[in-house]
Design an enzyme around this catalytic site. Structure first.
Site, PDB file in Angstrom:
ATOM      1  N   ASP A   7      36.235  63.365   0.272  1.00  0.00           N
ATOM      2  CA  ASP A   7      34.946  62.679   0.264  1.00  0.00           C
ATOM      3  C   ASP A   7      34.079  63.376  -0.784  1.00  0.00           C
ATOM      4  O   ASP A   7      34.560  64.207  -1.569  1.00  0.00           O
ATOM      5  CB  ASP A   7      34.323  62.622   1.669  1.00  0.00           C
ATOM      6  N   HIS A   8      32.781  63.037  -0.785  1.00  0.00           N
ATOM      7  CA  HIS A   8      31.885  63.615  -1.800  1.00  0.00           C
ATOM      8  C   HIS A   8      31.812  65.141  -1.675  1.00  0.00           C
ATOM      9  O   HIS A   8      31.678  65.832  -2.673  1.00  0.00           O
ATOM     10  CB  HIS A   8      30.494  63.009  -1.665  1.00  0.00           C
ATOM     11  N   CYS A  64      37.147  67.654   2.516  1.00  0.00           N
ATOM     12  CA  CYS A  64      35.768  67.201   2.731  1.00  0.00           C
ATOM     13  C   CYS A  64      34.883  68.449   2.655  1.00  0.00           C
ATOM     14  O   CYS A  64      35.300  69.466   2.094  1.00  0.00           O
ATOM     15  CB  CYS A  64      35.619  66.421   4.032  1.00  0.00           C
ATOM     16  N   THR A  66      33.798  70.498   5.096  1.00  0.00           N
ATOM     17  CA  THR A  66      34.358  71.570   5.922  1.00  0.00           C
ATOM     18  C   THR A  66      35.877  71.506   6.048  1.00  0.00           C
ATOM     19  O   THR A  66      36.495  72.491   6.458  1.00  0.00           O
ATOM     20  CB  THR A  66      33.806  71.463   7.355  1.00  0.00           C
ATOM     21  N   GLY A  67      36.449  70.357   5.804  1.00  0.00           N
ATOM     22  CA  GLY A  67      37.866  70.109   6.088  1.00  0.00           C
ATOM     23  C   GLY A  67      38.084  69.623   7.513  1.00  0.00           C
ATOM     24  O   GLY A  67      39.161  69.134   7.852  1.00  0.00           O
ATOM     25  N   GLY A  69      36.251  67.211   9.440  1.00  0.00           N
ATOM     26  CA  GLY A  69      36.201  65.762   9.648  1.00  0.00           C
ATOM     27  C   GLY A  69      37.492  65.099   9.192  1.00  0.00           C
ATOM     28  O   GLY A  69      38.048  64.235   9.889  1.00  0.00           O
ATOM     29  N   HIS A  97      55.530  77.110  11.547  1.00  0.00           N
ATOM     30  CA  HIS A  97      55.572  76.890  12.994  1.00  0.00           C
ATOM     31  C   HIS A  97      55.168  75.485  13.432  1.00  0.00           C
ATOM     32  O   HIS A  97      55.637  75.019  14.467  1.00  0.00           O
ATOM     33  CB  HIS A  97      54.649  77.903  13.694  1.00  0.00           C
ATOM     34  N   ARG A 108      33.182  73.117   0.768  1.00  0.00           N
ATOM     35  CA  ARG A 108      32.019  73.998   0.911  1.00  0.00           C
ATOM     36  C   ARG A 108      32.407  75.298   1.608  1.00  0.00           C
ATOM     37  O   ARG A 108      31.531  76.081   1.979  1.00  0.00           O
ATOM     38  CB  ARG A 108      30.912  73.278   1.690  1.00  0.00           C
ATOM     39  N   ARG A 131      62.784  77.009  18.032  1.00  0.00           N
ATOM     40  CA  ARG A 131      61.871  76.844  19.170  1.00  0.00           C
ATOM     41  C   ARG A 131      60.615  76.076  18.778  1.00  0.00           C
ATOM     42  O   ARG A 131      59.988  75.408  19.611  1.00  0.00           O
ATOM     43  CB  ARG A 131      61.504  78.202  19.770  1.00  0.00           C
ATOM     44  N   HIS A 132      60.266  76.132  17.499  1.00  0.00           N
ATOM     45  CA  HIS A 132      59.057  75.425  17.061  1.00  0.00           C
ATOM     46  C   HIS A 132      59.273  73.914  17.026  1.00  0.00           C
ATOM     47  O   HIS A 132      58.330  73.144  17.187  1.00  0.00           O
ATOM     48  CB  HIS A 132      58.611  75.952  15.697  1.00  0.00           C
TER      49      HIS A 132
HETATM   50  C1  RB5 Z   1      29.580  65.357   4.475  1.00  0.00           C
HETATM   51  O1  RB5 Z   1      28.283  65.796   4.334  1.00  0.00           O
HETATM   52  C2  RB5 Z   1      30.330  66.224   5.457  1.00  0.00           C
HETATM   53  O2  RB5 Z   1      29.890  65.976   6.744  1.00  0.00           O
HETATM   54  C3  RB5 Z   1      31.816  65.990   5.356  1.00  0.00           C
HETATM   55  O3  RB5 Z   1      32.227  66.259   4.051  1.00  0.00           O
HETATM   56  C4  RB5 Z   1      32.686  66.837   6.233  1.00  0.00           C
HETATM   57  O4  RB5 Z   1      32.360  68.179   6.115  1.00  0.00           O
HETATM   58  C5  RB5 Z   1      32.821  66.424   7.628  1.00  0.00           C
HETATM   59  O5  RB5 Z   1      33.552  67.031   8.421  1.00  0.00           O
END
Ligand code: RB5
Length: 147
Positions: A7-8, A64, A66-67, A69, A97, A108, A131-132
Site C-alpha cells: 500500500d502507500h 504496508c 507496519t506489515g 494489516g 518451521h 515504517r 514434525r513441523h
Molecule cells: C496506512 O496508514 C497503514 O495503516 C497501513 O499501511 C498498515 O500499516 C496497516 O496495517
C-alpha cells in the site's frame, strides 16, 4: 515467480525490494500499488495471496506501514501462511518451521537494508518438514473447521 504488493505505506520500501529481486535474478509479478497515494491494503493483499494460493506464484511479499494489516488480510485466504517479520531470526524460522509462503514487512518499521536481507532469507530458506509438517497440517485443519 514472486508475487509482490504494497500500500502507500510500503511503496518506498517496495521499490528497494524490487531492485533487490531484479539484482538477484528473481522474477516477480507486481500487484501494485504504484505510488504513495493512499490506498486500502486488503484488496492488494487478496490479489497477492490468491496468486500464491492458486500456484501462479511460489511465494509472496507484502509491504504496508507496519506489515500487520497485510498479514491479517493475506491470512484470510485458504492455504496462505503470511508472516510479518522485522528481524532475521523470524524471517529464517518462519520458513524452516512454518513453511510461510508470504513475507510481510512494515515500510515504517524496517529500513531497506534489513528488509532486503529478510527477503533473501525468506526466499532462500527451505522448510524443514518432519514434525513441523504435522503442525502445518493442523493449521489447515482450522481452515476446514476440523480443529
Ligand atoms: C496506512 O496508514 C497503514 O495503516 C497501513 O499501511 C498498515 O500499516 C496497516 O496495517
Amino acid at each position: 515467480m514472486i508475487a509482490i504488493g504494497c500500500d502507500h505505506g510500503g511503496f518506498e520500501l517496495k521499490k528497494e525490494v524490487l531492485a533487490f529481486l531484479e539484482a538477484n535474478g528473481f522474477e516477480y509479478k507486481d500487484f501494485g500499488t504504484n505510488s504513495t497515494d493512499s490506498v486500502n491494503y486488503a484488496p492488494i493483499a487478496a490479489k497477492v495471496a490468491r496468486a500464491v494460493a492458486g500456484g501462479e506464484c511460489e511465494k509472496g511479499i507484502l509491504i504496508c506501514g507496519t506489515g500487520i494489516g497485510m498479514s491479517l488480510a493475506a491470512n484470510k485466504v485458504r492455504g496462505i501462511r503470511a508472516a510479518c517479520c522485522s528481524d532475521h531470526f523470524s524471517a529464517k524460522y518462519t520458513r524452516l518451521h512454518n513453511d510461510s509462503n508470504i513475507l510481510c514487512m512494515g515500510g515504517r518499521v524496517v529500513g531497506a537494508g534489513v528488509a532486503c536481507e529478510l527477503v533473501d532469507l525468506f526466499l532462500n530458506t527451505e522448510f524443514e518438514g518432519g514434525r513441523h509438517a504435522v503442525r502445518i497440517e493442523e493449521i489447515a485443519k482450522i481452515e476446514e473447521g476440523l480443529l
